[in-house]
Design a protein around this motif. Structure first.
Motif, short mmCIF file in Angstrom:
data_model
loop_
_atom_site.label_atom_id
_atom_site.label_comp_id
_atom_site.label_asym_id
_atom_site.label_seq_id
_atom_site.Cartn_x
_atom_site.Cartn_y
_atom_site.Cartn_z
N LEU A 67 0.81 -1.18 -0.17
CA LEU A 67 -0.05 0.11 0.23
C LEU A 67 0.86 1.27 -0.02
O LEU A 67 0.38 2.39 -0.52
CB LEU A 67 -0.80 -0.11 1.35
CG LEU A 67 -1.95 -0.77 1.10
CD1 LEU A 67 -2.71 -1.11 2.59
CD2 LEU A 67 -3.10 -0.56 0.34
N ASP A 68 1.88 1.23 0.71
CA ASP A 68 2.81 2.31 0.80
C ASP A 68 3.71 2.64 -0.45
O ASP A 68 3.97 3.75 -0.90
CB ASP A 68 3.62 2.18 2.14
CG ASP A 68 3.07 2.31 3.49
OD1 ASP A 68 1.89 2.68 3.13
OD2 ASP A 68 3.51 1.79 4.34
N GLY A 69 3.86 1.50 -1.07
CA GLY A 69 4.75 1.66 -2.36
C GLY A 69 6.20 1.65 -1.85
O GLY A 69 6.53 1.36 -0.81
N TRP A 77 7.88 -2.94 -2.49
CA TRP A 77 6.55 -3.50 -2.95
C TRP A 77 6.79 -4.61 -3.49
O TRP A 77 5.90 -5.50 -3.53
CB TRP A 77 5.77 -2.25 -3.45
CG TRP A 77 6.41 -1.96 -5.02
CD1 TRP A 77 7.50 -1.24 -5.21
CD2 TRP A 77 6.01 -2.67 -6.15
NE1 TRP A 77 7.60 -1.31 -6.85
CE2 TRP A 77 6.70 -2.32 -7.32
CE3 TRP A 77 5.10 -3.69 -6.56
CZ2 TRP A 77 6.63 -2.82 -8.68
CZ3 TRP A 77 4.95 -4.19 -7.70
CH2 TRP A 77 5.73 -3.77 -8.69
N PRO A 93 -0.63 2.25 -4.35
CA PRO A 93 -0.63 3.46 -3.54
C PRO A 93 -1.57 4.37 -3.99
O PRO A 93 -2.11 5.01 -3.33
CB PRO A 93 0.67 3.93 -3.35
CG PRO A 93 1.71 2.85 -3.64
CD PRO A 93 0.65 1.73 -4.76
N ARG A 95 -4.99 3.45 -2.80
CA ARG A 95 -5.19 3.74 -1.65
C ARG A 95 -5.54 5.04 -1.54
O ARG A 95 -6.39 5.40 -0.50
CB ARG A 95 -3.77 3.17 -0.87
CG ARG A 95 -3.92 2.99 0.58
CD ARG A 95 -3.24 4.28 1.29
NE ARG A 95 -3.28 4.28 2.53
CZ ARG A 95 -2.40 3.79 3.48
NH1 ARG A 95 -1.11 3.35 2.84
NH2 ARG A 95 -2.37 3.81 4.71
#
Length: 520
Positions: free
Chosen positions: A284-286, A290, A389, A392
Protein backbone atom coordinates in the motif's frame (compact mmCIF):
# COMPACT_ATOMS: atom_id res chain seq x y z
CA UNK A 1 -1.21 -51.17 9.81
CA UNK A 2 -0.93 -51.42 13.60
CA UNK A 3 -2.01 -54.06 16.07
CA UNK A 4 -3.57 -53.08 19.40
CA UNK A 5 -0.29 -53.18 21.33
CA UNK A 6 1.56 -50.99 18.83
CA UNK A 7 -1.34 -48.53 18.70
CA UNK A 8 -1.47 -48.22 22.49
CA UNK A 9 2.29 -47.68 22.56
CA UNK A 10 2.06 -44.96 19.90
CA UNK A 11 -0.79 -43.11 21.62
CA UNK A 12 1.08 -43.37 24.91
CA UNK A 13 0.69 -44.77 28.45
CA UNK A 14 -0.59 -41.41 29.71
CA UNK A 15 -3.96 -42.13 28.11
CA UNK A 16 -4.12 -45.89 27.54
CA UNK A 17 -3.06 -49.11 29.28
CA UNK A 18 -3.39 -52.57 27.80
CA UNK A 19 -5.26 -54.93 30.13
CA UNK A 20 -5.72 -57.86 27.73
CA UNK A 21 -3.62 -57.98 24.56
CA UNK A 22 -5.99 -60.07 22.47
CA UNK A 23 -4.93 -61.61 19.18
CA UNK A 24 -1.56 -60.07 18.18
CA UNK A 25 -2.16 -60.80 14.50
CA UNK A 26 -5.28 -58.61 14.33
CA UNK A 27 -4.61 -55.16 12.82
CA UNK A 28 -6.73 -52.18 13.82
CA UNK A 29 -9.14 -51.09 11.09
CA UNK A 30 -11.28 -48.23 12.41
CA UNK A 31 -12.60 -46.58 15.57
CA UNK A 32 -16.30 -46.99 16.40
CA UNK A 33 -18.53 -45.91 19.26
CA UNK A 34 -20.60 -48.35 21.26
CA UNK A 35 -24.18 -47.11 21.53
CA UNK A 36 -25.66 -47.44 25.05
CA UNK A 37 -28.54 -49.87 25.15
CA UNK A 38 -28.00 -51.04 21.59
CA UNK A 39 -26.12 -54.04 20.17
CA UNK A 40 -22.52 -53.24 19.29
CA UNK A 41 -22.03 -52.67 15.57
CA UNK A 42 -18.36 -53.37 14.86
CA UNK A 43 -16.46 -54.88 11.97
CA UNK A 44 -13.40 -57.08 12.04
CA UNK A 45 -10.40 -55.22 13.44
CA UNK A 46 -12.34 -52.26 14.86
CA UNK A 47 -11.50 -50.50 18.10
CA UNK A 48 -14.75 -50.13 20.05
CA UNK A 49 -15.05 -47.22 22.48
CA UNK A 50 -17.46 -47.88 25.36
CA UNK A 51 -18.20 -44.23 26.00
CA UNK A 52 -21.43 -44.69 27.93
CA UNK A 53 -20.64 -48.09 29.49
CA UNK A 54 -20.47 -47.63 33.25
CA UNK A 55 -21.46 -50.95 34.82
CA UNK A 56 -20.06 -54.48 34.82
CA UNK A 57 -22.93 -56.35 33.07
CA UNK A 58 -23.00 -53.83 30.20
CA UNK A 59 -19.23 -54.03 29.85
CA UNK A 60 -19.19 -57.85 29.83
CA UNK A 61 -21.98 -57.94 27.25
CA UNK A 62 -20.17 -55.39 25.04
CA UNK A 63 -16.88 -57.32 25.20
CA UNK A 64 -18.53 -60.63 24.28
CA UNK A 65 -20.54 -59.15 21.43
CA UNK A 66 -17.47 -57.39 20.00
CA UNK A 67 -15.51 -60.61 20.27
CA UNK A 68 -18.16 -62.38 18.17
CA UNK A 69 -17.88 -59.63 15.53
CA UNK A 70 -14.09 -59.93 15.34
CA UNK A 71 -13.26 -56.51 16.80
CA UNK A 72 -9.65 -55.90 17.78
CA UNK A 73 -10.26 -54.43 21.24
CA UNK A 74 -12.73 -52.67 23.52
CA UNK A 75 -11.69 -49.48 25.27
CA UNK A 76 -13.29 -48.74 28.66
CA UNK A 77 -12.70 -46.36 31.52
CA UNK A 78 -12.24 -47.49 35.13
CA UNK A 79 -13.71 -49.08 37.09
CA UNK A 80 -15.17 -51.39 34.42
CA UNK A 81 -12.00 -51.16 32.31
CA UNK A 82 -10.02 -52.86 35.08
CA UNK A 83 -12.76 -55.17 36.37
CA UNK A 84 -11.62 -58.81 36.57
CA UNK A 85 -14.89 -60.24 35.24
CA UNK A 86 -14.70 -57.91 32.23
CA UNK A 87 -11.06 -58.95 31.69
CA UNK A 88 -12.07 -62.62 31.91
CA UNK A 89 -14.76 -62.05 29.27
CA UNK A 90 -12.12 -60.49 27.02
CA UNK A 91 -9.81 -63.50 27.42
CA UNK A 92 -12.63 -65.92 26.66
CA UNK A 93 -13.63 -63.90 23.57
CA UNK A 94 -10.08 -63.51 22.27
CA UNK A 95 -10.41 -59.75 22.14
CA UNK A 96 -8.19 -57.00 23.52
CA UNK A 97 -9.20 -54.89 26.52
CA UNK A 98 -7.69 -51.44 26.95
CA UNK A 99 -8.15 -49.16 29.94
CA UNK A 100 -8.71 -45.51 29.15
CA UNK A 101 -7.14 -43.39 31.86
CA UNK A 102 -9.45 -41.27 34.02
CA UNK A 103 -9.81 -37.69 32.81
CA UNK A 104 -9.14 -38.55 29.16
CA UNK A 105 -11.55 -36.83 26.79
CA UNK A 106 -13.05 -39.31 24.35
CA UNK A 107 -12.73 -36.86 21.45
CA UNK A 108 -9.05 -36.39 22.25
CA UNK A 109 -8.63 -40.15 22.23
CA UNK A 110 -10.40 -40.61 18.88
CA UNK A 111 -8.29 -37.81 17.42
CA UNK A 112 -5.00 -39.28 18.68
CA UNK A 113 -5.87 -42.83 17.63
CA UNK A 114 -6.72 -41.75 14.11
CA UNK A 115 -3.55 -39.68 13.89
CA UNK A 116 -1.55 -42.72 15.03
CA UNK A 117 -3.32 -45.00 12.55
CA UNK A 118 -2.66 -42.53 9.73
CA UNK A 119 1.01 -42.36 10.64
CA UNK A 120 0.85 -38.60 11.24
CA UNK A 121 2.10 -36.62 14.18
CA UNK A 122 -0.39 -35.07 16.51
CA UNK A 123 -1.20 -31.59 15.33
CA UNK A 124 0.41 -32.12 11.91
CA UNK A 125 -1.47 -30.02 9.43
CA UNK A 126 -2.41 -31.24 6.01
CA UNK A 127 -0.35 -30.00 3.11
CA UNK A 128 -3.57 -29.43 1.23
CA UNK A 129 -4.54 -26.45 3.38
CA UNK A 130 -2.82 -23.13 3.69
CA UNK A 131 -4.27 -22.49 7.14
CA UNK A 132 -2.19 -23.50 10.15
CA UNK A 133 -4.04 -25.93 12.35
CA UNK A 134 -7.16 -26.00 10.17
CA UNK A 135 -6.59 -29.64 9.23
CA UNK A 136 -6.29 -30.46 12.94
CA UNK A 137 -9.59 -28.69 13.62
CA UNK A 138 -11.33 -30.71 10.91
CA UNK A 139 -9.88 -33.96 12.27
CA UNK A 140 -10.96 -32.88 15.73
CA UNK A 141 -14.48 -32.15 14.45
CA UNK A 142 -14.59 -35.68 13.06
CA UNK A 143 -13.48 -37.07 16.41
CA UNK A 144 -16.11 -35.07 18.31
CA UNK A 145 -18.74 -36.21 15.80
CA UNK A 146 -17.86 -39.80 16.62
CA UNK A 147 -18.23 -39.14 20.34
CA UNK A 148 -21.63 -37.47 20.06
CA UNK A 149 -22.66 -39.61 17.06
CA UNK A 150 -23.83 -36.57 15.12
CA UNK A 151 -22.55 -34.09 12.52
CA UNK A 152 -20.60 -31.29 14.21
CA UNK A 153 -19.48 -27.74 13.42
CA UNK A 154 -16.85 -25.84 15.37
CA UNK A 155 -17.52 -22.09 15.37
CA UNK A 156 -15.78 -19.04 16.76
CA UNK A 157 -17.36 -16.47 19.05
CA UNK A 158 -18.84 -14.65 16.01
CA UNK A 159 -20.61 -17.77 14.64
CA UNK A 160 -18.05 -18.16 11.85
CA UNK A 161 -17.47 -21.82 10.96
CA UNK A 162 -13.88 -22.86 11.59
CA UNK A 163 -14.30 -26.58 10.89
CA UNK A 164 -16.97 -29.20 10.42
CA UNK A 165 -17.12 -32.97 10.52
CA UNK A 166 -17.17 -34.97 7.31
CA UNK A 167 -20.25 -37.00 8.18
CA UNK A 168 -23.50 -35.64 6.75
CA UNK A 169 -25.92 -38.44 7.65
CA UNK A 170 -28.16 -36.05 9.59
CA UNK A 171 -28.55 -32.55 8.25
CA UNK A 172 -31.03 -29.78 7.49
CA UNK A 173 -31.04 -26.56 5.41
CA UNK A 174 -29.66 -24.54 8.33
CA UNK A 175 -26.56 -26.74 8.61
CA UNK A 176 -26.04 -26.78 4.83
CA UNK A 177 -26.28 -22.97 4.68
CA UNK A 178 -23.95 -22.66 7.66
CA UNK A 179 -21.24 -24.80 6.05
CA UNK A 180 -21.63 -23.31 2.57
CA UNK A 181 -21.62 -19.72 3.87
CA UNK A 182 -18.96 -20.44 6.54
CA UNK A 183 -21.19 -18.86 9.16
CA UNK A 184 -24.65 -19.36 10.58
CA UNK A 185 -27.18 -17.45 8.45
CA UNK A 186 -28.68 -14.38 10.09
CA UNK A 187 -32.20 -15.81 10.15
CA UNK A 188 -30.95 -18.98 11.84
CA UNK A 189 -29.00 -16.94 14.38
CA UNK A 190 -32.10 -14.88 15.11
CA UNK A 191 -34.11 -18.02 15.87
CA UNK A 192 -31.49 -19.38 18.24
CA UNK A 193 -31.18 -15.98 19.94
CA UNK A 194 -34.93 -15.80 20.43
CA UNK A 195 -34.76 -19.17 22.23
CA UNK A 196 -32.01 -17.84 24.50
CA UNK A 197 -29.39 -20.26 23.16
CA UNK A 198 -26.60 -17.69 22.95
CA UNK A 199 -27.48 -16.32 26.38
CA UNK A 200 -27.05 -19.83 27.78
CA UNK A 201 -23.71 -20.21 25.99
CA UNK A 202 -22.30 -17.32 27.99
CA UNK A 203 -23.00 -19.21 31.21
CA UNK A 204 -21.63 -22.53 32.41
CA UNK A 205 -19.94 -25.24 30.37
CA UNK A 206 -22.52 -28.01 30.02
CA UNK A 207 -24.19 -29.06 26.78
CA UNK A 208 -27.39 -27.26 25.81
CA UNK A 209 -30.20 -29.10 24.03
CA UNK A 210 -32.20 -26.99 21.56
CA UNK A 211 -35.43 -28.70 20.40
CA UNK A 212 -36.53 -28.89 16.77
CA UNK A 213 -38.13 -25.77 15.30
CA UNK A 214 -41.30 -25.38 13.29
CA UNK A 215 -39.43 -24.48 10.10
CA UNK A 216 -37.84 -27.94 9.97
CA UNK A 217 -34.58 -27.07 11.73
CA UNK A 218 -33.50 -30.23 13.53
CA UNK A 219 -32.58 -30.32 17.22
CA UNK A 220 -29.12 -29.16 18.24
CA UNK A 221 -26.78 -30.05 21.05
CA UNK A 222 -24.57 -27.03 21.71
CA UNK A 223 -21.59 -26.70 24.01
CA UNK A 224 -19.55 -23.53 24.71
CA UNK A 225 -15.80 -23.52 24.13
CA UNK A 226 -14.02 -21.35 26.68
CA UNK A 227 -10.62 -20.96 28.21
CA UNK A 228 -9.81 -18.91 31.27
CA UNK A 229 -13.27 -17.37 31.29
CA UNK A 230 -13.05 -16.25 27.65
CA UNK A 231 -15.70 -17.62 25.30
CA UNK A 232 -13.68 -18.77 22.29
CA UNK A 233 -16.59 -20.26 20.37
CA UNK A 234 -19.02 -23.15 20.41
CA UNK A 235 -19.69 -26.60 18.98
CA UNK A 236 -23.00 -27.49 17.35
CA UNK A 237 -24.18 -31.05 16.80
CA UNK A 238 -27.27 -31.89 14.75
CA UNK A 239 -29.10 -34.63 16.66
CA UNK A 240 -32.34 -36.51 15.95
CA UNK A 241 -33.74 -35.77 19.40
CA UNK A 242 -32.82 -35.65 23.08
CA UNK A 243 -29.58 -37.49 23.86
CA UNK A 244 -28.57 -39.44 26.92
CA UNK A 245 -26.92 -37.64 29.81
CA UNK A 246 -23.78 -39.73 29.29
CA UNK A 247 -23.40 -38.74 25.66
CA UNK A 248 -24.16 -35.08 26.39
CA UNK A 249 -21.49 -35.13 29.10
CA UNK A 250 -19.03 -36.78 26.72
CA UNK A 251 -19.76 -34.03 24.18
CA UNK A 252 -19.18 -31.32 26.81
CA UNK A 253 -15.97 -33.04 27.92
CA UNK A 254 -14.49 -32.45 24.46
CA UNK A 255 -14.70 -28.66 24.85
CA UNK A 256 -11.36 -28.20 26.74
CA UNK A 257 -9.52 -30.12 24.02
CA UNK A 258 -11.14 -28.04 21.30
CA UNK A 259 -10.33 -24.88 23.28
CA UNK A 260 -6.63 -25.78 23.36
CA UNK A 261 -6.65 -26.44 19.64
CA UNK A 262 -8.50 -23.17 18.98
CA UNK A 263 -5.92 -21.26 21.01
CA UNK A 264 -3.12 -22.95 19.09
CA UNK A 265 -4.81 -22.24 15.76
CA UNK A 266 -5.44 -18.63 16.73
CA UNK A 267 -1.85 -18.10 17.88
CA UNK A 268 -0.35 -19.48 14.69
CA UNK A 269 -2.92 -17.70 12.55
CA UNK A 270 -2.15 -14.42 14.34
CA UNK A 271 1.54 -14.78 13.50
CA UNK A 272 0.74 -15.40 9.85
CA UNK A 273 -1.79 -12.58 9.81
CA UNK A 274 0.70 -10.11 11.27
CA UNK A 275 3.29 -11.11 8.69
CA UNK A 276 0.75 -10.82 5.88
CA UNK A 277 -0.44 -7.45 7.21
CA UNK A 278 3.13 -6.12 7.19
CA UNK A 279 3.56 -7.13 3.54
CA UNK A 280 0.19 -5.61 2.58
CA UNK A 281 1.23 -2.33 4.22
CA UNK A 282 4.44 -2.34 2.15
CA UNK A 283 2.34 -2.83 -0.97
CA UNK A 284 0.00 0.00 0.00
CA UNK A 285 2.83 2.39 0.81
CA UNK A 286 4.87 1.64 -2.31
CA UNK A 287 8.58 2.32 -2.23
CA UNK A 288 11.42 -0.14 -2.61
CA UNK A 289 9.82 -3.07 -0.78
CA UNK A 290 6.61 -3.33 -2.79
CA UNK A 291 7.86 -5.85 -5.35
CA UNK A 292 9.17 -8.31 -2.74
CA UNK A 293 5.93 -7.92 -0.79
CA UNK A 294 3.87 -8.64 -3.92
CA UNK A 295 5.92 -11.78 -4.57
CA UNK A 296 5.56 -13.05 -1.00
CA UNK A 297 1.81 -12.41 -1.06
CA UNK A 298 1.56 -14.07 -4.51
CA UNK A 299 -0.41 -11.10 -5.86
CA UNK A 300 -1.55 -11.93 -9.43
CA UNK A 301 -0.37 -9.59 -12.18
CA UNK A 302 -3.73 -7.96 -12.91
CA UNK A 303 -5.67 -4.84 -12.00
CA UNK A 304 -6.53 -4.45 -8.30
CA UNK A 305 -8.61 -2.09 -6.19
CA UNK A 306 -7.91 -0.89 -2.67
CA UNK A 307 -10.93 -1.03 -0.36
CA UNK A 308 -10.92 1.13 2.78
CA UNK A 309 -13.36 0.00 5.47
CA UNK A 310 -14.06 1.99 8.61
CA UNK A 311 -16.39 1.11 11.47
CA UNK A 312 -17.75 4.29 13.08
CA UNK A 313 -16.31 4.79 16.57
CA UNK A 314 -19.69 4.69 18.25
CA UNK A 315 -18.46 2.85 21.33
CA UNK A 316 -15.52 1.01 22.88
CA UNK A 317 -16.34 -2.13 20.90
CA UNK A 318 -15.24 -0.66 17.54
CA UNK A 319 -11.85 -2.36 17.77
CA UNK A 320 -13.52 -5.72 18.41
CA UNK A 321 -15.84 -5.12 15.45
CA UNK A 322 -12.83 -4.37 13.22
CA UNK A 323 -11.14 -7.59 14.29
CA UNK A 324 -14.30 -9.59 13.67
CA UNK A 325 -14.72 -7.97 10.24
CA UNK A 326 -11.06 -8.69 9.43
CA UNK A 327 -11.50 -12.37 10.31
CA UNK A 328 -14.76 -12.50 8.35
CA UNK A 329 -13.21 -10.94 5.24
CA UNK A 330 -10.13 -13.16 5.28
CA UNK A 331 -12.35 -16.23 5.44
CA UNK A 332 -14.51 -14.62 2.81
CA UNK A 333 -15.07 -14.85 -0.90
CA UNK A 334 -12.96 -16.82 -3.37
CA UNK A 335 -9.24 -16.10 -3.09
CA UNK A 336 -8.69 -14.42 0.24
CA UNK A 337 -8.40 -10.64 0.08
CA UNK A 338 -5.14 -9.13 1.32
CA UNK A 339 -6.01 -7.22 4.47
CA UNK A 340 -4.19 -4.91 6.87
CA UNK A 341 -5.09 -2.27 9.42
CA UNK A 342 -3.93 1.32 9.78
CA UNK A 343 -5.44 3.27 12.65
CA UNK A 344 -9.20 2.76 12.59
CA UNK A 345 -9.30 1.71 8.93
CA UNK A 346 -9.10 -1.77 7.40
CA UNK A 347 -7.58 -1.96 3.94
CA UNK A 348 -8.23 -4.81 1.52
CA UNK A 349 -6.55 -5.30 -1.86
CA UNK A 350 -8.73 -7.30 -4.24
CA UNK A 351 -8.56 -8.14 -7.96
CA UNK A 352 -10.88 -6.14 -10.20
CA UNK A 353 -12.41 -9.25 -11.74
CA UNK A 354 -16.01 -10.38 -11.91
CA UNK A 355 -15.46 -13.80 -10.31
CA UNK A 356 -12.98 -15.74 -8.24
CA UNK A 357 -12.80 -13.43 -5.24
CA UNK A 358 -12.87 -10.14 -7.16
CA UNK A 359 -14.24 -6.79 -6.04
CA UNK A 360 -17.88 -7.41 -7.17
CA UNK A 361 -18.10 -10.53 -4.98
CA UNK A 362 -16.57 -8.77 -2.00
CA UNK A 363 -18.91 -5.81 -2.51
CA UNK A 364 -21.96 -8.06 -2.50
CA UNK A 365 -20.72 -9.82 0.62
CA UNK A 366 -19.95 -6.57 2.45
CA UNK A 367 -23.30 -5.01 1.60
CA UNK A 368 -25.20 -8.11 2.70
CA UNK A 369 -23.13 -8.52 5.87
CA UNK A 370 -25.20 -7.39 8.81
CA UNK A 371 -23.13 -5.31 11.20
CA UNK A 372 -24.02 -2.69 13.77
CA UNK A 373 -22.95 -0.01 13.24
CA UNK A 374 -22.63 -0.60 9.47
CA UNK A 375 -19.11 0.02 8.13
CA UNK A 376 -18.16 2.82 5.75
CA UNK A 377 -16.69 1.39 2.53
CA UNK A 378 -14.55 3.42 0.11
CA UNK A 379 -13.15 1.97 -3.11
CA UNK A 380 -10.24 3.26 -5.19
CA UNK A 381 -10.00 2.78 -8.95
CA UNK A 382 -8.59 -0.37 -10.56
CA UNK A 383 -4.82 -0.05 -11.01
CA UNK A 384 -1.78 -2.16 -11.81
CA UNK A 385 -0.06 -3.78 -8.80
CA UNK A 386 2.77 -1.25 -8.96
CA UNK A 387 0.23 1.58 -8.70
CA UNK A 388 -1.66 0.29 -5.63
CA UNK A 389 -0.64 3.35 -3.51
CA UNK A 390 -2.65 5.59 -5.86
CA UNK A 391 -5.79 3.48 -5.38
CA UNK A 392 -5.17 3.58 -1.62
CA UNK A 393 -4.93 7.40 -1.70
CA UNK A 394 -8.26 7.56 -3.56
CA UNK A 395 -9.90 5.26 -1.02
CA UNK A 396 -8.57 7.45 1.80
CA UNK A 397 -10.05 10.55 0.13
CA UNK A 398 -13.44 8.86 -0.14
CA UNK A 399 -13.44 7.49 3.42
CA UNK A 400 -12.91 11.06 4.67
CA UNK A 401 -15.99 12.21 2.72
CA UNK A 402 -18.06 9.31 4.07
CA UNK A 403 -16.88 10.05 7.58
CA UNK A 404 -17.88 13.72 7.23
CA UNK A 405 -21.36 12.78 6.04
CA UNK A 406 -21.02 14.22 2.54
CA UNK A 407 -22.39 10.99 1.06
CA UNK A 408 -25.35 8.96 2.22
CA UNK A 409 -24.47 5.62 0.63
CA UNK A 410 -22.54 2.90 2.48
CA UNK A 411 -20.27 2.12 -0.48
CA UNK A 412 -18.49 4.88 -2.42
CA UNK A 413 -16.60 3.95 -5.61
CA UNK A 414 -14.08 6.55 -6.76
CA UNK A 415 -15.11 6.83 -10.41
CA UNK A 416 -18.82 6.99 -9.51
CA UNK A 417 -18.63 10.09 -7.28
CA UNK A 418 -16.37 12.37 -9.35
CA UNK A 419 -18.69 15.35 -8.91
CA UNK A 420 -18.48 15.14 -5.13
CA UNK A 421 -14.70 14.88 -5.33
CA UNK A 422 -14.61 18.08 -7.40
CA UNK A 423 -16.68 19.90 -4.80
CA UNK A 424 -14.53 18.59 -1.97
CA UNK A 425 -11.26 19.59 -3.61
CA UNK A 426 -12.67 22.94 -4.62
CA UNK A 427 -13.77 23.58 -1.04
CA UNK A 428 -10.31 22.77 0.26
CA UNK A 429 -8.57 24.98 -2.30
CA UNK A 430 -11.00 27.85 -1.73
CA UNK A 431 -10.58 27.71 2.03
CA UNK A 432 -6.80 27.75 1.70
CA UNK A 433 -7.04 30.74 -0.67
CA UNK A 434 -9.29 32.67 1.72
CA UNK A 435 -12.03 33.25 -0.86
CA UNK A 436 -14.70 33.25 1.84
CA UNK A 437 -13.62 36.70 3.01
CA UNK A 438 -14.22 38.34 -0.38
CA UNK A 439 -17.36 40.07 -1.67
CA UNK A 440 -20.69 40.45 0.15
CA UNK A 441 -20.72 37.07 1.98
CA UNK A 442 -18.95 38.30 5.16
CA UNK A 443 -21.75 40.86 5.71
CA UNK A 444 -24.50 38.26 5.25
CA UNK A 445 -22.62 35.74 7.39
CA UNK A 446 -22.31 38.20 10.27
CA UNK A 447 -25.98 39.21 9.96
CA UNK A 448 -27.05 35.55 10.17
CA UNK A 449 -24.84 35.07 13.22
CA UNK A 450 -26.01 38.19 15.04
CA UNK A 451 -29.69 38.29 14.06
CA UNK A 452 -30.46 34.57 13.60
CA UNK A 453 -31.45 35.05 9.96
CA UNK A 454 -30.82 32.53 7.18
CA UNK A 455 -29.66 34.69 4.31
CA UNK A 456 -26.69 32.54 3.26
CA UNK A 457 -28.85 29.37 2.82
CA UNK A 458 -31.43 31.51 1.00
CA UNK A 459 -28.87 32.90 -1.42
CA UNK A 460 -27.49 29.40 -1.99
CA UNK A 461 -30.95 28.06 -2.84
CA UNK A 462 -31.55 31.00 -5.25
CA UNK A 463 -28.24 30.26 -7.02
CA UNK A 464 -29.09 26.54 -7.26
CA UNK A 465 -32.55 27.27 -8.71
CA UNK A 466 -32.30 30.63 -10.53
CA UNK A 467 -35.64 31.99 -11.69
CA UNK A 468 -37.58 29.31 -9.80
CA UNK A 469 -38.50 30.66 -6.35
CA UNK A 470 -40.98 27.87 -5.74
CA UNK A 471 -38.30 25.12 -6.04
CA UNK A 472 -35.89 27.19 -4.00
CA UNK A 473 -38.47 27.72 -1.25
CA UNK A 474 -39.32 24.01 -1.18
CA UNK A 475 -35.65 23.22 -0.68
CA UNK A 476 -35.60 25.61 2.29
CA UNK A 477 -39.02 24.39 3.48
CA UNK A 478 -40.44 27.93 3.60
CA UNK A 479 -43.33 29.70 1.84
CA UNK A 480 -42.44 31.30 -1.56
CA UNK A 481 -43.38 34.69 -0.17
CA UNK A 482 -40.94 34.19 2.70
CA UNK A 483 -38.25 33.30 0.20
CA UNK A 484 -38.97 36.43 -1.90
CA UNK A 485 -38.87 38.62 1.22
CA UNK A 486 -35.49 37.22 2.22
CA UNK A 487 -34.05 37.88 -1.24
CA UNK A 488 -35.35 41.46 -1.08
CA UNK A 489 -33.67 41.97 2.28
CA UNK A 490 -30.39 40.55 0.91
CA UNK A 491 -30.52 43.19 -1.84
CA UNK A 492 -30.97 45.90 0.81
CA UNK A 493 -28.09 44.66 2.96
CA UNK A 494 -25.44 44.29 0.26
CA UNK A 495 -24.78 45.58 -3.22
CA UNK A 496 -24.50 42.56 -5.51
CA UNK A 497 -25.34 42.22 -9.21
CA UNK A 498 -27.07 38.85 -9.40
CA UNK A 499 -27.69 39.33 -13.11
CA UNK A 500 -23.95 39.00 -13.79
CA UNK A 501 -23.19 35.30 -14.52
CA UNK A 502 -19.61 35.66 -13.24
CA UNK A 503 -20.89 37.09 -9.95
CA UNK A 504 -23.33 34.22 -9.59
CA UNK A 505 -20.56 31.68 -10.31
CA UNK A 506 -18.22 33.29 -7.76
CA UNK A 507 -20.92 33.36 -5.08
CA UNK A 508 -21.80 29.70 -5.70
CA UNK A 509 -18.14 28.68 -5.40
CA UNK A 510 -17.89 30.57 -2.10
CA UNK A 511 -21.08 29.06 -0.67
CA UNK A 512 -20.22 25.52 -1.76
CA UNK A 513 -16.73 25.81 -0.29
CA UNK A 514 -18.15 27.12 3.00
CA UNK A 515 -20.77 24.39 3.23
CA UNK A 516 -18.26 21.60 2.54
CA UNK A 517 -15.74 23.11 4.92
CA UNK A 518 -18.34 23.20 7.72
CA UNK A 519 -19.07 19.47 7.29
CA UNK A 520 -15.42 18.50 6.77
Amino acid sequence: MLDVGALVERVGPTLLRTVITGEPSVCVGDVVIAEPGEPASAAEGDLVLGIAVGDRPSAVELVRRCGELGAAAVLLKAPVGTDEQVAEAARDSGIGLVEVRAGTAWAQLVWLIRAAMAGTGVGQASESTADPGVADLFRLADAVADVVDAPVTIEDAHSQVLAHSARQDLTDPARISTIMGRRQPDDVLAKFRSRGTFRQLTKGSSAIFVPAQQDGTLPRLVVPIRMGGELLGSMWAVVPGPVSEERASAFADTAPLVALQLLRWRAVADVQRRRSAEQVRLLLDGGEGWRAAANELAVPNEAHRVIAIEIPESDDSAEGHRLALWEWITRGVGRRPLVTEAGAVLYAIVPDRARGGGWPELREALVSHEASPPPLIAVGTAVAVADVPRSRAQADELIALLRAGHMQQRVAVYEDVWHLLILSRMAGASTDAGVGSLGPLPVLREHDRAQGTEYLPTLHAWLRHPGDPRRASRELRVHPNTFRYRMKRIGQLVEVDLDDPDVRSALLVQLLAERWAQHG
